[in-house]
Design an enzyme around this catalytic site. Structure first.
Site, PDB file in Angstrom:
ATOM      1  N   SER A  30      -7.452   5.152 -24.176  1.00  0.00           N
ATOM      2  CA  SER A  30      -8.759   4.528 -24.405  1.00  0.00           C
ATOM      3  C   SER A  30      -8.536   3.115 -24.940  1.00  0.00           C
ATOM      4  CB  SER A  30      -9.518   5.366 -25.445  1.00  0.00           C
ATOM      5  OG  SER A  30     -10.600   4.644 -25.966  1.00  0.00           O
ATOM      6  N   TYR A  61     -10.289   9.764 -33.332  1.00  0.00           N
ATOM      7  CA  TYR A  61     -10.177   9.565 -31.874  1.00  0.00           C
ATOM      8  C   TYR A  61      -9.295   8.350 -31.599  1.00  0.00           C
ATOM      9  CZ  TYR A  61     -11.588   8.624 -27.024  1.00  0.00           C
ATOM     10  OH  TYR A  61     -11.589   8.375 -25.664  1.00  0.00           O
TER      11      TYR A  61
HETATM   12  N1  LIG Z   1     -15.721   8.586 -20.458  1.00  0.00           N
HETATM   13  C1  LIG Z   1     -15.266   7.434 -20.936  1.00  0.00           C
HETATM   14  O1  LIG Z   1     -15.983   6.421 -20.943  1.00  0.00           O
HETATM   15  C2  LIG Z   1     -13.853   7.344 -21.452  1.00  0.00           C
HETATM   16  C3  LIG Z   1     -13.390   6.085 -21.874  1.00  0.00           C
HETATM   17  C4  LIG Z   1     -12.076   5.981 -22.348  1.00  0.00           C
HETATM   18  C5  LIG Z   1     -11.260   7.094 -22.361  1.00  0.00           C
HETATM   19  N2  LIG Z   1     -11.734   8.306 -21.938  1.00  0.00           N
HETATM   20  C6  LIG Z   1     -10.802   9.443 -21.951  1.00  0.00           C
HETATM   21  O2  LIG Z   1     -10.877  10.106 -20.707  1.00  0.00           O
HETATM   22  C7  LIG Z   1     -10.555  11.491 -20.881  1.00  0.00           C
HETATM   23  C8  LIG Z   1     -11.634  12.343 -20.244  1.00  0.00           C
HETATM   24  O3  LIG Z   1     -12.848  12.092 -20.933  1.00  0.00           O
HETATM   25  P1  LIG Z   1     -14.278  12.439 -20.320  1.00  0.00           P
HETATM   26  O4  LIG Z   1     -15.117  11.257 -20.563  1.00  0.00           O
HETATM   27  O5  LIG Z   1     -14.134  13.002 -18.970  1.00  0.00           O
HETATM   28  O6  LIG Z   1     -14.727  13.558 -21.362  1.00  0.00           O
HETATM   29  P2  LIG Z   1     -15.596  14.881 -21.188  1.00  0.00           P
HETATM   30  O7  LIG Z   1     -16.588  14.708 -20.100  1.00  0.00           O
HETATM   31  O8  LIG Z   1     -16.058  15.196 -22.555  1.00  0.00           O
HETATM   32  O9  LIG Z   1     -14.507  15.933 -20.712  1.00  0.00           O
HETATM   33  C9  LIG Z   1     -13.473  16.297 -21.586  1.00  0.00           C
HETATM   34  C10 LIG Z   1     -12.864  17.564 -21.088  1.00  0.00           C
HETATM   35  O10 LIG Z   1     -11.893  17.983 -22.068  1.00  0.00           O
HETATM   36  C11 LIG Z   1     -12.093  19.355 -22.331  1.00  0.00           C
HETATM   37  N3  LIG Z   1     -11.699  19.715 -23.677  1.00  0.00           N
HETATM   38  C12 LIG Z   1     -12.157  19.220 -24.839  1.00  0.00           C
HETATM   39  N4  LIG Z   1     -11.612  19.860 -25.873  1.00  0.00           N
HETATM   40  C13 LIG Z   1     -10.779  20.790 -25.357  1.00  0.00           C
HETATM   41  C14 LIG Z   1      -9.955  21.771 -25.912  1.00  0.00           C
HETATM   42  N5  LIG Z   1      -9.900  21.974 -27.226  1.00  0.00           N
HETATM   43  N6  LIG Z   1      -9.244  22.561 -25.100  1.00  0.00           N
HETATM   44  C15 LIG Z   1      -9.311  22.414 -23.761  1.00  0.00           C
HETATM   45  N7  LIG Z   1     -10.090  21.491 -23.167  1.00  0.00           N
HETATM   46  C16 LIG Z   1     -10.826  20.699 -23.954  1.00  0.00           C
HETATM   47  C17 LIG Z   1     -13.583  19.568 -22.150  1.00  0.00           C
HETATM   48  O11 LIG Z   1     -13.850  20.933 -21.946  1.00  0.00           O
HETATM   49  P3  LIG Z   1     -15.334  21.531 -22.107  1.00  0.00           P
HETATM   50  O12 LIG Z   1     -16.160  20.820 -21.090  1.00  0.00           O
HETATM   51  O13 LIG Z   1     -15.155  22.943 -21.843  1.00  0.00           O
HETATM   52  O14 LIG Z   1     -15.756  21.197 -23.498  1.00  0.00           O
HETATM   53  C18 LIG Z   1     -13.866  18.699 -20.955  1.00  0.00           C
HETATM   54  O15 LIG Z   1     -13.626  19.393 -19.752  1.00  0.00           O
HETATM   55  C19 LIG Z   1     -10.403  11.705 -22.375  1.00  0.00           C
HETATM   56  O16 LIG Z   1      -9.035  11.672 -22.708  1.00  0.00           O
HETATM   57  C20 LIG Z   1     -11.123  10.512 -22.974  1.00  0.00           C
HETATM   58  O17 LIG Z   1     -10.631  10.194 -24.250  1.00  0.00           O
HETATM   59  C21 LIG Z   1     -13.013   8.447 -21.483  1.00  0.00           C
END
Ligand SMILES: NC(=O)c1ccc[n+]([C@@H]2O[C@H](COP(=O)([O-])OP(=O)(O)OC[C@H]3O[C@@H](n4cnc5c(N)ncnc54)[C@H](OP(=O)(O)O)[C@@H]3O)[C@@H](O)[C@H]2O)c1
Length: 268
Positions: free
Chosen positions: A166, A179
């Site tokens: 991130s 985070y």
């Molecule tokens: N979206 C953005 O703008 C953004 C920006 C920078 C970085 N990122 C990074 O991109 C990655 C994906 O993020 P996203 O935006 O796609 O997030 P998201 O929509 O919240 O998805 C996160 C996923 O991780 C799973 N997860 C969370 N806690 C867990 C645990 N304890 N055990 C197993 N699985 C778990 C969730 O499962 P459940 O659905 O079952 O809870 C979900 O499937 C992350 O590393 C995030 O930090 C995202």
């Protein structure tokens, strides 16, 4: 491609890299957090391009939806691994390694994508238990999984580990607490593991900052933002495919250990 779902078909028109339809054929890739957001997009896209995908995540129903889509739309063999990374220990990671070896005989990639956002609170008030949970899921679990799966990665001709980071893992920002710190740690883990595996030369390790992406986590972090103005997860999948596919004529791969930004990678 005929089996691209609408968001993927739309994103493909703007990709900076056009992989062959079978770019990932014969490869097995583990995606954590594969039930939602960027992880679900990566899992489905990898399957569309021929990879067998191991879908690890917390909510079985979400994993089943991704699995069902892959089964209905691709000829690949996905498996579901419901697991809460908050409670991941060495024995369950070792069991996962054993079942991947038994099912596929190989592992060519891991996307350490699952992540918790945690509290958005000043350090002075950050709940200690939540801090520990975020560090466990975002950085300790990727370490435990990588350690357990190292033998399989090392046995592959070519393997790629993507650590999803991130912007706040590269420059600290007020109120992003555990985070932000966890992503700095993941960046460090990425560089350490890249340096350790560089000489052998067949495991490439990268950290990837997706940048703002239309997902549940983004909505939680920026509730007032209009989601229509935020890129879909599929818009980053050309970079994911480029890295996972590995060497191919005409391609220059980033050096192992590189810190990449999904939104700018080909313009740098
Ligand atoms: N979206 C953005 O703008 C953004 C920006 C920078 C970085 N990122 C990074 O991109 C990655 C994906 O993020 P996203 O935006 O796609 O997030 P998201 O929509 O919240 O998805 C996160 C996923 O991780 C799973 N997860 C969370 N806690 C867990 C645990 N304890 N055990 C197993 N699985 C778990 C969730 O499962 P459940 O659905 O079952 O809870 C979900 O499937 C992350 O590393 C995030 O930090 C995202």
């Amino acid at each position: 491609m005929s089996n691209a779902y609408p968001e993927l078909a739309e994103a493909q028109q703007h990709w900076r890299y056009s992989p062959a339809d079978d770019a990932l054929a014969g490869r097995t890739i583990l995606v954590t957090g594969a039930g939602d957001g960027i992880g679900a997009a990566a899992a489905k896209t990898f399957a569309v391009y021929g990879a067998n995908v191991v879908l690890l995540g917390r909510t079985r129903q979400k994993l089943e939806a991704v699995f069902d889509w892959i089964e209905a739309n691709t000829a690949t063999e996905a498996v579901i691994v419901p697991a809460d990374l908050e409670h991941l220990a060495a024995d369950s990671a070792a069991a996962l390694a054993g079942s991947i070896e038994e099912t596929y005989g190989t592992l060519n990639g891991i996307v350490h994508n699952a992540s918790l956002l945690g509290a958005r609170t000043p350090v002075a008030h950050y709940p200690i238990a939540e801090w520990q949970r975020v560090l466990q899921v975002n950085v300790t679990a990727p370490f435990i999984l990588t350690q357990a799966l190292y033998g399989l990665l090392d046995a592959a001709d070519d393997a790629c580990v993507l650590n999803i980071s991130s912007s706040v893992g590269r420059e600290g920002r007020a109120y992003w607490g555990a985070y932000s710190v966890s992503k700095f740690a993941l960046e460090g883990f990425s560089q350490v593991f890249a340096d350790e595996t560089e000489t052998a030369g067949h495991i490439r390790v990268y950290s990837v900052n997706p940048g703002a992406t239309r997902t549940a986590m983004r909505k939680a972090a920026y509730p007032m933002e209009n989601p229509d103005e935020v890129p879909a997860a599929e818009s980053h999948m050309d970079l994911f495919l480029y890295l996972m596919e590995g060497a191919k004529a005409g391609k220059t791969l980033p050096e192992t250990g590189a810190q990449l930004d999904a939104r700018t990678w080909m313009r740098q």
